[in-house]
Design an enzyme around this catalytic site. Structure first.
Site, short mmCIF file in Angstrom:
data_model
loop_
_atom_site.label_atom_id
_atom_site.label_comp_id
_atom_site.label_asym_id
_atom_site.label_seq_id
_atom_site.Cartn_x
_atom_site.Cartn_y
_atom_site.Cartn_z
CG ASP A 54 43.06 63.68 12.15
OD1 ASP A 54 44.10 64.04 12.71
OD2 ASP A 54 41.93 63.81 12.67
CG ASP A 72 46.85 60.75 22.58
OD1 ASP A 72 46.46 61.84 22.13
OD2 ASP A 72 47.32 59.85 21.85
#
Lengths: 253, 210
Positions: free
Chosen positions: A11, A130
């Protein structure tokens, strides 16, 4: 069963790994190049490189870092974050990526995904979805966009089917509720998308124990298992996860 | 010098970086004149057979590759590049390819009831029925990274140097004839085993082969 791939996820924010990587041998825990090297040495089957704060201004930085990471990575590398034009995909591939993941842009403009598949091939295009729980949805999971901030009112499995129809090669559902919780993957949505679409699905969000990886590969029907925290924080190495899965009869490299 | 052929079939950065990683001097070339100056040729490819063959012809690479095979110049063909070594492919309603190795390229076909995913994408093991200089140091059943919907079917078993199984279907994962060597998988994305093949390629002496 085919090989199940383990995918550590970097990330990224402003060219650094956000969560840091607690490997003793690393000089700089937040250096993505050092992290990528360590993950490859530990047996990672693929890497994901996710720019969590992708903006047009920052993208140049991301591609510079990506090129440095690509140079040390010997396995496939999927890049995501702010991919919304064909040129973005071209730039990512030119920086050494093997595939891209598209999220909000896929929801807003499915035609973009069709063009991307036609231009670059299905194997280069992964759709990141998501999701969060919503019992009003047929699959009880709703699609969120804009980094998980905006609910869409769209059923997650129905949307995955639409993405299959665009020709996309893989689906990466990430559970908002599970992500970062280390309480386990969302097995229900992972399995539903895998069974319904027939596409390879990358389980993402929630891995905290070795058992969680096993459950996603078996009950969740995932072709690949992505995790960030457990690898970043050194809870497990990739090699430990693979040893565990191998011991329980899951085929890993 | 190693020339990586750019004929518009996909981005070649990962192949170039893999050679850079092992310390080899590999450059991307988009015309036959530059490629002729090279003593080794890498023939990669992602995309479709039709656009691949058209791209080769436009840049004069079709002739270059046939000449390279005849002159025993080492050639490493990867993925679509490997498929285009054969006489024809059934992709895009049938495409005539380079015909450097006798055989054809076919689409994976599985009964719907088997629910086998095509493309075949991911890591898979390769059995090695024969020895070959480029496979030195590679063990039986090592894993390599594949992404493909079509597979090559050499006419003669002598041109099959590696075999993989996908859902119990065996296909040719590595081919070779003379100074030409092809992998269906991506050595540039296959970890240390893949790099070993690239390393072997950089020193492959083809003067005594075939």
């Amino acid at each position: 069963m085919d090989y199940v791939s383990i995918i550590p996820c970097l990330d990224m924010k402003d060219g650094r790994v956000v969560k840091g990587v607690h490997f003793v041998e690393l000089q700089d825990a937040a250096d993505p190049v050092a992290a990528a090297k360590a993950y490859c040495a530990s047996g990672a089957d693929e890497l994901a490189f996710l720019d969590i704060t992708a903006t047009v201004e920052k993208r140049r930085t991301m591609f510079d870092v990506l090129q440095k990471v690509s140079a040390v990575v010997t396995v496939p590398l999927t890049v995501g974050g702010g991919i919304r034009r064909l040129q973005d995909i071209d730039d990512a591939l030119a920086a050494g990526a093997s595939a891209v993941s598209i999220s909000s842009a896929a929801y807003r403009d499915p035609q973009f995904v069709r063009e991307a598949v036609k231009t670059f091939g299905a194997q280069r295009i992964c759709i990141a979805i998501d999701v969060d729980r919503n019992d009003a949805m047929p699959s009880k999971r709703e699609v969120y966009i804009d980094g998980g901030r905006t609910p869409t009112g769209k059923d997650a499995v129905a949307f995955a089917m639409e993405m299959k129809d665009t020709g996309a090669g893989r689906i990466l559902p990430t559970s908002k509720a599970c992500d970062g919780s280390c309480g386990g993957y969302d097995l229900a949505v992972t399995r539903a998308i895998a069974e319904k679409t027939g596409l390879p699905v990358i389980a993402s969000g929630g891995a905290g124990t070795l058992e969680h990886f096993y459950a996603a590969a078996t009950e969740g029907k995932a072709a690949a298992l992505l995790a960030a925290s457990v690898f970043h924080f050194g809870t497990f190495t990739v090699a430990q996860v693979k040893d565990y899965l191998r011991g329980r009869g899951v085929k890993v490299r | 010098m190693i020339a990586i052929l750019d004929y518009g079939a996909g981005n070649l950065t990962s192949v170039r970086l893999a050679f850079e990683r092992i310390g080899a001097n590999a450059i991307i070339v988009d015309n036959a004149d530059d490629a002729r100056a090279a003593d080794r040729i890498v023939f990669p490819g992602v995309g479709s057979a039709r656009s691949g063959v058209d791209g080769l012809a436009q840049r004069g690479f079709h002739t270059l590759l046939k000449d390279a095979a005849a002159r025993r110049t080492p050639v490493l063909a990867i993925c679509l590049g490997m498929q285009m070594l054969f006489a024809s492919s059934e992709e895009d309603d049938g495409v005539q390819c380079l015909d450097i190795i006798p055989g054809s390229v076919k689409l994976f076909h599985f009964p719907a009831s088997q629910r086998v995913k095509v493309p075949h994408m991911g890591w898979n093991t390769v059995a090695l029925p024969q020895q070959h200089p480029l496979l030195a140091g590679i063990g039986q059943h090592e894993a390599f990274y594949f992404v493909h919907s079509y597979y090559a079917k050499p006419d003669s078993p002598e041109h099959t140097l590696g075999i993989s199984d996908y859902a119990d279907f065996s296909f040719c994962a590595i081919t070779g004839r003379g100074s030409v060597f092809g992998t269906q998988f991506h050595p540039e994305r296959s970890g240390d085993a893949g790099l070993r093949i690239l390393q072997n390629f950089t020193t492959w002496d083809t003067t005594s082969c075939c």
